[in-house]
Design a protein around this motif. Structure first.
Motif, mmCIF file in Angstrom:
data_model
loop_
_atom_site.group_PDB
_atom_site.id
_atom_site.type_symbol
_atom_site.label_atom_id
_atom_site.label_comp_id
_atom_site.label_asym_id
_atom_site.label_seq_id
_atom_site.Cartn_x
_atom_site.Cartn_y
_atom_site.Cartn_z
ATOM 1 N N THR A 1 42.796 54.504 33.900
ATOM 2 C CA THR A 1 43.000 53.066 33.680
ATOM 3 C C THR A 1 43.131 52.328 35.002
ATOM 4 O O THR A 1 42.544 51.252 35.184
ATOM 5 C CB THR A 1 44.236 52.818 32.797
ATOM 6 N N TRP A 2 43.876 52.885 35.936
ATOM 7 C CA TRP A 2 44.041 52.228 37.231
ATOM 8 C C TRP A 2 42.704 52.130 37.961
ATOM 9 O O TRP A 2 42.424 51.139 38.635
ATOM 10 C CB TRP A 2 45.081 52.948 38.079
ATOM 11 N N GLU A 3 41.860 53.146 37.832
ATOM 12 C CA GLU A 3 40.534 53.092 38.444
ATOM 13 C C GLU A 3 39.707 51.959 37.837
ATOM 14 O O GLU A 3 39.047 51.202 38.548
ATOM 15 C CB GLU A 3 39.810 54.420 38.265
ATOM 16 N N VAL A 4 39.740 51.816 36.518
ATOM 17 C CA VAL A 4 39.018 50.744 35.833
ATOM 18 C C VAL A 4 39.518 49.378 36.307
ATOM 19 O O VAL A 4 38.723 48.463 36.556
ATOM 20 C CB VAL A 4 39.128 50.894 34.296
ATOM 21 N N ILE A 5 40.819 49.235 36.450
ATOM 22 C CA ILE A 5 41.390 47.977 36.948
ATOM 23 C C ILE A 5 40.837 47.671 38.348
ATOM 24 O O ILE A 5 40.453 46.538 38.639
ATOM 25 C CB ILE A 5 42.933 48.036 36.950
ATOM 26 N N GLY A 6 40.785 48.679 39.191
ATOM 27 C CA GLY A 6 40.219 48.490 40.530
ATOM 28 C C GLY A 6 38.755 48.082 40.486
ATOM 29 O O GLY A 6 38.324 47.213 41.243
ATOM 30 N N LEU A 7 38.003 48.681 39.590
ATOM 31 C CA LEU A 7 36.590 48.322 39.468
ATOM 32 C C LEU A 7 36.410 46.880 39.012
ATOM 33 O O LEU A 7 35.517 46.176 39.480
ATOM 34 C CB LEU A 7 35.882 49.254 38.475
ATOM 35 N N LEU A 8 37.247 46.429 38.097
ATOM 36 C CA LEU A 8 37.047 45.127 37.465
ATOM 37 C C LEU A 8 37.808 43.972 38.104
ATOM 38 O O LEU A 8 37.625 42.825 37.702
ATOM 39 C CB LEU A 8 37.417 45.224 35.978
ATOM 40 N N HIS A 9 38.645 44.239 39.093
ATOM 41 C CA HIS A 9 39.559 43.204 39.582
ATOM 42 C C HIS A 9 38.861 41.956 40.133
ATOM 43 O O HIS A 9 39.412 40.869 40.067
ATOM 44 C CB HIS A 9 40.551 43.778 40.608
ATOM 45 N N ASP A 10 37.648 42.083 40.646
ATOM 46 C CA ASP A 10 36.919 40.930 41.192
ATOM 47 C C ASP A 10 35.661 40.608 40.381
ATOM 48 O O ASP A 10 34.695 40.071 40.916
ATOM 49 C CB ASP A 10 36.531 41.178 42.654
ATOM 50 N N ILE A 11 35.664 40.912 39.105
ATOM 51 C CA ILE A 11 34.479 40.732 38.270
ATOM 52 C C ILE A 11 33.987 39.289 38.231
ATOM 53 O O ILE A 11 32.815 39.024 37.995
ATOM 54 C CB ILE A 11 34.714 41.272 36.845
ATOM 55 N N ASP A 12 34.853 38.353 38.516
ATOM 56 C CA ASP A 12 34.462 36.940 38.452
ATOM 57 C C ASP A 12 34.015 36.372 39.801
ATOM 58 O O ASP A 12 33.734 35.183 39.920
ATOM 59 C CB ASP A 12 35.601 36.090 37.895
ATOM 60 N N TYR A 13 33.925 37.193 40.809
ATOM 61 C CA TYR A 13 33.686 36.688 42.159
ATOM 62 C C TYR A 13 32.413 35.863 42.270
ATOM 63 O O TYR A 13 32.406 34.793 42.882
ATOM 64 C CB TYR A 13 33.689 37.838 43.174
ATOM 65 N N ASP A 14 31.321 36.319 41.683
ATOM 66 C CA ASP A 14 30.071 35.551 41.732
ATOM 67 C C ASP A 14 30.163 34.303 40.860
ATOM 68 O O ASP A 14 29.606 33.259 41.201
ATOM 69 C CB ASP A 14 28.883 36.405 41.279
ATOM 70 N N VAL A 15 30.878 34.401 39.757
ATOM 71 C CA VAL A 15 31.003 33.289 38.805
ATOM 72 C C VAL A 15 31.762 32.111 39.417
ATOM 73 O O VAL A 15 31.399 30.953 39.211
ATOM 74 C CB VAL A 15 31.697 33.758 37.502
ATOM 75 N N ILE A 16 32.809 32.395 40.184
ATOM 76 C CA ILE A 16 33.667 31.320 40.697
ATOM 77 C C ILE A 16 33.104 30.635 41.933
ATOM 78 O O ILE A 16 33.566 29.557 42.300
ATOM 79 C CB ILE A 16 35.100 31.811 40.980
ATOM 80 N N GLY A 17 32.128 31.240 42.585
ATOM 81 C CA GLY A 17 31.513 30.609 43.748
ATOM 82 C C GLY A 17 32.491 30.233 44.842
ATOM 83 O O GLY A 17 32.369 29.176 45.448
ATOM 84 N N GLY A 18 33.481 31.063 45.084
ATOM 85 C CA GLY A 18 34.447 30.813 46.147
ATOM 86 C C GLY A 18 35.639 29.953 45.760
ATOM 87 O O GLY A 18 36.515 29.698 46.583
ATOM 88 N N ASP A 19 35.697 29.496 44.524
ATOM 89 C CA ASP A 19 36.814 28.663 44.059
ATOM 90 C C ASP A 19 37.999 29.565 43.698
ATOM 91 O O ASP A 19 38.119 30.041 42.579
ATOM 92 C CB ASP A 19 36.384 27.830 42.851
ATOM 93 N N MET A 20 38.872 29.774 44.660
ATOM 94 C CA MET A 20 39.987 30.707 44.455
ATOM 95 C C MET A 20 41.020 30.199 43.449
ATOM 96 O O MET A 20 41.851 30.961 42.986
ATOM 97 C CB MET A 20 40.647 31.032 45.798
ATOM 98 N N ASP A 21 40.952 28.925 43.087
ATOM 99 C CA ASP A 21 41.831 28.421 42.031
ATOM 100 C C ASP A 21 41.390 28.925 40.656
ATOM 101 O O ASP A 21 42.150 28.835 39.690
ATOM 102 C CB ASP A 21 41.851 26.887 42.026
ATOM 103 N N ARG A 22 40.174 29.459 40.568
ATOM 104 C CA ARG A 22 39.650 30.001 39.310
ATOM 105 C C ARG A 22 39.614 31.531 39.313
ATOM 106 O O ARG A 22 39.422 32.146 38.262
ATOM 107 C CB ARG A 22 38.244 29.464 39.051
ATOM 108 N N HIS A 23 39.782 32.138 40.498
ATOM 109 C CA HIS A 23 39.676 33.591 40.624
ATOM 110 C C HIS A 23 40.771 34.273 39.813
ATOM 111 O O HIS A 23 41.936 33.923 39.895
ATOM 112 C CB HIS A 23 39.768 34.005 42.097
ATOM 113 N N GLY A 24 40.376 35.239 39.047
ATOM 114 C CA GLY A 24 41.306 35.932 38.165
ATOM 115 C C GLY A 24 41.333 35.294 36.785
ATOM 116 O O GLY A 24 41.274 35.992 35.779
ATOM 117 N N ILE A 25 41.405 33.982 36.757
ATOM 118 C CA ILE A 25 41.399 33.254 35.481
ATOM 119 C C ILE A 25 40.061 33.489 34.785
ATOM 120 O O ILE A 25 40.009 33.837 33.595
ATOM 121 C CB ILE A 25 41.625 31.732 35.703
ATOM 122 N N GLU A 26 38.972 33.301 35.540
ATOM 123 C CA GLU A 26 37.638 33.547 34.984
ATOM 124 C C GLU A 26 37.442 35.031 34.696
ATOM 125 O O GLU A 26 36.787 35.398 33.716
ATOM 126 C CB GLU A 26 36.542 33.031 35.922
ATOM 127 N N GLY A 27 37.994 35.886 35.546
ATOM 128 C CA GLY A 27 37.917 37.326 35.309
ATOM 129 C C GLY A 27 38.550 37.707 33.983
ATOM 130 O O GLY A 27 38.000 38.489 33.207
#
Length: 182
Positions: free
Chosen positions: A43-69
């Motif tokens: 599970t921890w490995e999966v969390i590491g894999l997915l933690h930045d899944i929204d990076y391309d979607v947010i286009g650098g908007d760190m106020d959305r990072h994690g929320i979009e993920g």
């Protein structure tokens, strides 16, 4: 969620090879820290894999990072436990990382870049990196300057830095082919 499912999902949302490599690196460290702490390493490995899944979607908007993920993961039927950890890992929006998995994710996310930089100095050979090397480079603020050292230090609530670096190096060694190291 299985590792292969997480990888397929990651590749569906993240195109950048460097961001995929970063996700593999974070996952490798998370797996080793979980093993050391007696936690669920899959599970921890999966969390590491997915933690930045929204990076391309947010286009650098760190106020959305994690929320979009979180949104992406919930829409893809990823368990809330994992989705919430991805949402909360954005240290610009959240704080108070009390659970070991949250603390480990903060440290792994930041330490991956520092240790990879150490490996690159050694010709990309992560197996040549030692905890002592990383601890020395940690003190040099100009080395891997983008690495958020205060996030790495959070791990001290769970283990000493030398142990963490040893585990992180082992984790990166296991995923070296996925992150472009030898």
């Amino acid at each position: 969620m299985e590792r292969d499912e997480a990888l397929a999902l990651l590749r569906r949302y993240v195109a950048s090879p460097s961001h995929i490599a970063h996700s593999h690196a974070t996952a490798g460290i998370m797996r080793k820290v979980a093993e050391h702490l007696g936690e669920d390493d899959d599970t921890w490995e999966v969390i590491g894999l997915l933690h930045d899944i929204d990076y391309d979607v947010i286009g650098g908007d760190m106020d959305r990072h994690g929320i979009e993920g979180h949104r992406i993961l919930i829409e893809n039927d990823v368990p809330e436990e994992i989705a919430d950890l991805v949402r909360r890992h954005n240290h610009m929006l959240f704080s108070g990382y009390d659970r070991p998995v949250e603390t480990a994710l903060q440290a792994a996310d930041s330490a991956s870049g520092l240790i990879i930089a150490c490996a690159l100095v050694k010709g990309g050979a992560v197996s040549e990196v030692t905890p002592r090397t990383v601890m020395k480079k940690f003190k040099e603020k100009s080395f891997a300057a983008g690495c958020e050292r205060h996030r790495i230090r959070l791990i001290e609530s769970l283990m000493d830095m030398e142990t963490f670096y040893l585990l992180a190096i082992e984790g990166l060694t296991e995923v070296r082919a996925d992150i472009g190291l030898v």
